[in-house]
Write a protein that holds these residues in place. Structure first.
Motif, PDB file in Angstrom:
ATOM      1  N   THR A 198     -42.160 -11.531  58.231  1.00 18.89           N
ATOM      2  CA  THR A 198     -42.700 -11.342  56.880  1.00 18.89           C
ATOM      3  C   THR A 198     -44.138 -11.860  56.765  1.00 18.89           C
ATOM      4  N   GLY A 199     -44.716 -12.315  57.872  1.00 24.86           N
ATOM      5  CA  GLY A 199     -46.125 -12.711  57.861  1.00 24.86           C
ATOM      6  C   GLY A 199     -46.383 -14.174  57.578  1.00 24.86           C
ATOM      7  N   LYS A 200     -45.401 -15.038  57.828  1.00 27.86           N
ATOM      8  CA  LYS A 200     -45.557 -16.459  57.519  1.00 27.86           C
ATOM      9  C   LYS A 200     -46.686 -17.099  58.335  1.00 27.86           C
ATOM     10  N   THR A 201     -46.617 -16.937  59.642  1.00 28.73           N
ATOM     11  CA  THR A 201     -47.620 -17.557  60.504  1.00 28.73           C
ATOM     12  C   THR A 201     -48.993 -16.943  60.279  1.00 28.73           C
ATOM     13  N   THR A 202     -49.043 -15.632  60.063  1.00 32.85           N
ATOM     14  CA  THR A 202     -50.317 -14.960  59.788  1.00 32.85           C
ATOM     15  C   THR A 202     -50.964 -15.533  58.535  1.00 32.85           C
ATOM     16  N   SER A 211     -41.107 -12.163  51.106  1.00 30.65           N
ATOM     17  CA  SER A 211     -40.008 -11.209  51.205  1.00 30.65           C
ATOM     18  C   SER A 211     -40.391 -10.068  52.147  1.00 30.65           C
ATOM     19  N   PRO A 212     -39.401  -9.356  52.691  1.00 27.56           N
ATOM     20  CA  PRO A 212     -39.669  -8.339  53.707  1.00 27.56           C
ATOM     21  C   PRO A 212     -40.560  -7.194  53.228  1.00 27.56           C
ATOM     22  N   VAL A 213     -41.443  -6.752  54.115  1.00 27.71           N
ATOM     23  CA  VAL A 213     -42.239  -5.536  53.942  1.00 27.71           C
ATOM     24  C   VAL A 213     -41.790  -4.605  55.058  1.00 27.71           C
ATOM     25  N   GLU A 214     -41.201  -3.482  54.698  1.00 26.04           N
ATOM     26  CA  GLU A 214     -40.485  -2.641  55.653  1.00 26.04           C
ATOM     27  C   GLU A 214     -41.280  -2.325  56.916  1.00 26.04           C
ATOM     28  N   ILE A 241     -43.801 -13.665  47.348  1.00 18.60           N
ATOM     29  CA  ILE A 241     -44.829 -12.686  47.701  1.00 18.60           C
ATOM     30  C   ILE A 241     -44.173 -11.613  48.558  1.00 18.60           C
ATOM     31  N   GLY A 242     -44.337 -10.348  48.155  1.00 18.73           N
ATOM     32  CA  GLY A 242     -43.700  -9.272  48.897  1.00 18.73           C
ATOM     33  C   GLY A 242     -44.606  -8.080  49.092  1.00 18.73           C
ATOM     34  N   ALA A 243     -44.002  -6.898  49.043  1.00 16.72           N
ATOM     35  CA  ALA A 243     -44.726  -5.664  49.343  1.00 16.72           C
ATOM     36  C   ALA A 243     -45.825  -5.369  48.332  1.00 16.72           C
ATOM     37  N   GLU A 244     -45.771  -6.003  47.160  1.00  8.82           N
ATOM     38  CA  GLU A 244     -46.795  -5.756  46.140  1.00  8.82           C
ATOM     39  C   GLU A 244     -48.117  -6.439  46.508  1.00  8.82           C
ATOM     40  N   THR A 245     -48.067  -7.369  47.467  1.00 11.33           N
ATOM     41  CA  THR A 245     -49.275  -8.078  47.904  1.00 11.33           C
ATOM     42  C   THR A 245     -49.298  -8.082  49.429  1.00 11.33           C
ATOM     43  N   LYS A 246     -49.803  -6.992  50.011  1.00 10.29           N
ATOM     44  CA  LYS A 246     -49.802  -6.853  51.469  1.00 10.29           C
ATOM     45  C   LYS A 246     -51.080  -7.364  52.116  1.00 10.29           C
ATOM     46  N   GLY A 247     -52.189  -7.308  51.404  1.00 13.63           N
ATOM     47  CA  GLY A 247     -53.469  -7.712  51.988  1.00 13.63           C
ATOM     48  C   GLY A 247     -53.493  -9.197  52.292  1.00 13.63           C
ATOM     49  N   ASP A 280     -55.597 -11.208  49.909  1.00 14.81           N
ATOM     50  CA  ASP A 280     -54.925 -11.358  48.616  1.00 14.81           C
ATOM     51  C   ASP A 280     -53.836 -12.416  48.687  1.00 14.81           C
ATOM     52  N   ARG A 281     -53.132 -12.472  49.810  1.00 16.88           N
ATOM     53  CA  ARG A 281     -52.077 -13.475  49.975  1.00 16.88           C
ATOM     54  C   ARG A 281     -52.670 -14.883  50.045  1.00 16.88           C
ATOM     55  N   VAL A 282     -53.785 -15.002  50.739  1.00 18.91           N
ATOM     56  CA  VAL A 282     -54.454 -16.308  50.801  1.00 18.91           C
ATOM     57  C   VAL A 282     -54.888 -16.734  49.397  1.00 18.91           C
ATOM     58  N   LYS A 283     -55.372 -15.776  48.608  1.00 13.56           N
ATOM     59  CA  LYS A 283     -55.804 -16.090  47.236  1.00 13.56           C
ATOM     60  C   LYS A 283     -54.625 -16.577  46.397  1.00 13.56           C
ATOM     61  N   VAL A 284     -53.453 -15.966  46.574  1.00 12.08           N
ATOM     62  CA  VAL A 284     -52.267 -16.418  45.849  1.00 12.08           C
ATOM     63  C   VAL A 284     -51.960 -17.867  46.205  1.00 12.08           C
ATOM     64  N   LEU A 285     -52.005 -18.170  47.494  1.00 17.41           N
ATOM     65  CA  LEU A 285     -51.736 -19.536  47.953  1.00 17.41           C
ATOM     66  C   LEU A 285     -52.755 -20.514  47.364  1.00 17.41           C
TER      67      LEU A 285
END
Length: 206
Positions: free
Chosen positions: A19-23, A143-146, A181-187, A190-195
């Protein structure tokens, strides 16, 4: 200057495999210019390599207990260094002590075994101490992104929906607040900004 004995802000990035945790953690640590002493990289694989566990052992309580104990030890030591060292009072962790609890439940052969494994882990003294920290921490549940789902060689990719639901249930049961954070925030940016927004909001409350 922050209180030498004040608790650092703790951020835990958790969720099912692939799900991109380490990334996310790697990118966030770079963006935040976080010193290595304040960044807890994944503990589980190190435990597996050094203690001889394999994918076949994922369902054993022994492996999940070993991972939890190693994770909580790293967290405790990192928190202490953050209190005593020169830092901005922030800790970032790739996974947490919650993850072994979830995988113990998921790999149980039935409901009774799932309860027994869960209780054995969450009643460890080290976990009860960590739980006090967790209730004040920032938890980001990915959460999973298919299209991201790949076999990581350790955990089975089946039942990702059951896995994310189990994370939610355990967090809710333990009274730990989290943001998903799920499929609505893939970039990644953008994920770093949420954090970073979660950290800023936490600091504003202090």
């Amino acid at each position: 200057m922050p209180d030498r004995h004040s608790s650092p802000i703790q951020v835990y990035v958790i969720g099912p495999s692939s799900t991109g945790k380490t990334t996310l953690c790697t990118a966030a640590a770079k963006s935040l210019k976080l010193p290595s002493r304040c960044y807890i990289t994944e503990v589980a694989r190190h435990v597996m390599r050094t203690q001889g566990f394999t994918r076949a052992d994922v369902g054993t309580l022994e492996m999940q207990r070993a991972i939890m104990q190693a994770q909580l030890e790293r967290e405790a030591k990192t928190c202490e260094r953050a209190r005593r060292g020169k830092s901005d009072g922030l800790i970032l962790s790739d996974r947490s002590g919650i993850d072994p609890v979830v995988y113990a439940i998921l790999t149980a052969k039935g409901e009774d075994e799932a309860h027994q494994k869960k209780d054995a882990l969450i009643n460890l003294p080290a976990f009860r101490m960590a739980l006090r920290r967790y209730k004040e921490a920032i938890f980001l549940l990915l959460s999973p992104v298919e299209e991201w789902l790949v076999d990581d060689g350790v955990r089975n990719l089946d039942n990702h929906e059951r896995c994310i639901n189990t994370f939610r249930q355990v967090l809710d049961e333990l009274g730990i607040k989290y943001q998903e954070i799920g499929a609505e925030t893939k970039g990644l940016e953008d994920r770093v900004k949420v954090l970073e927004k979660c950290i800023a909001a936490n600091r504003s409350r202090v």
